[in-house]
Design a protein around this motif. Structure first.
Motif, short mmCIF file in Angstrom:
data_model
loop_
_atom_site.label_atom_id
_atom_site.label_comp_id
_atom_site.label_asym_id
_atom_site.label_seq_id
_atom_site.Cartn_x
_atom_site.Cartn_y
_atom_site.Cartn_z
N PHE A 28 -24.11 -1.41 -14.44
CA PHE A 28 -25.21 -1.73 -13.55
C PHE A 28 -25.88 -2.99 -14.07
N PRO A 29 -25.96 -4.04 -13.27
CA PRO A 29 -26.52 -5.30 -13.77
C PRO A 29 -28.01 -5.18 -14.07
N VAL A 30 -28.39 -5.66 -15.22
CA VAL A 30 -29.79 -5.55 -15.64
C VAL A 30 -30.71 -6.30 -14.70
N ASP A 31 -30.26 -7.40 -14.12
CA ASP A 31 -31.12 -8.12 -13.20
C ASP A 31 -31.40 -7.32 -11.93
N ALA A 32 -30.48 -6.44 -11.55
CA ALA A 32 -30.73 -5.56 -10.41
C ALA A 32 -31.83 -4.56 -10.75
N ALA A 33 -31.85 -4.09 -11.99
CA ALA A 33 -32.92 -3.18 -12.41
C ALA A 33 -34.27 -3.88 -12.36
N PHE A 34 -34.32 -5.12 -12.84
CA PHE A 34 -35.58 -5.87 -12.78
C PHE A 34 -36.03 -6.07 -11.34
N TYR A 35 -35.10 -6.37 -10.46
CA TYR A 35 -35.42 -6.54 -9.05
C TYR A 35 -36.02 -5.25 -8.47
N LEU A 36 -35.37 -4.13 -8.73
CA LEU A 36 -35.87 -2.86 -8.21
C LEU A 36 -37.25 -2.53 -8.75
N LEU A 37 -37.48 -2.83 -10.01
CA LEU A 37 -38.79 -2.56 -10.61
C LEU A 37 -39.88 -3.45 -10.00
N GLN A 39 -39.68 -5.63 -7.10
CA GLN A 39 -39.76 -5.85 -5.66
C GLN A 39 -39.76 -4.58 -4.82
N CYS A 40 -39.24 -3.50 -5.36
CA CYS A 40 -39.07 -2.30 -4.54
C CYS A 40 -39.99 -1.16 -4.93
N GLY A 41 -40.89 -1.42 -5.88
CA GLY A 41 -41.89 -0.42 -6.22
C GLY A 41 -41.43 0.72 -7.09
N TYR A 42 -40.27 0.59 -7.71
CA TYR A 42 -39.83 1.63 -8.62
C TYR A 42 -40.68 1.63 -9.88
N SER A 43 -40.93 2.80 -10.41
CA SER A 43 -41.46 2.91 -11.77
C SER A 43 -40.25 3.01 -12.70
#
Length: 61
Positions: A28-37, A39-43
């Protein structure tokens, strides 16, 4: 497997990396995790739960 016993694992650092399985997302790409955190409101906790624990959100399912 050696003599019917597990001697290795397909996981790397943790459950998110490695080979995808039924309930594991695999690499899972780490930059996708940053994006989700950001831009998408994930905690952190909810993202971890979705990527590691919820079979309906990750893995081959």
């Amino acid at each position: 497997m050696l003599d019917g016993k597990s001697i290795d694992t397909s996981m790397q650092f943790g459950a998110i990396t490695g080979v995808p399985m039924a309930t594991r997302s695999g690499d899972f790409p780490v930059d996708a995790a940053f994006y989700l955190l950001k831009q998408c409101g994930y905690s952190v906790e909810s993202l971890e739960a979705d990527l590691e624990k919820h079979a309906d959100c990750s893995g081959l399912l």
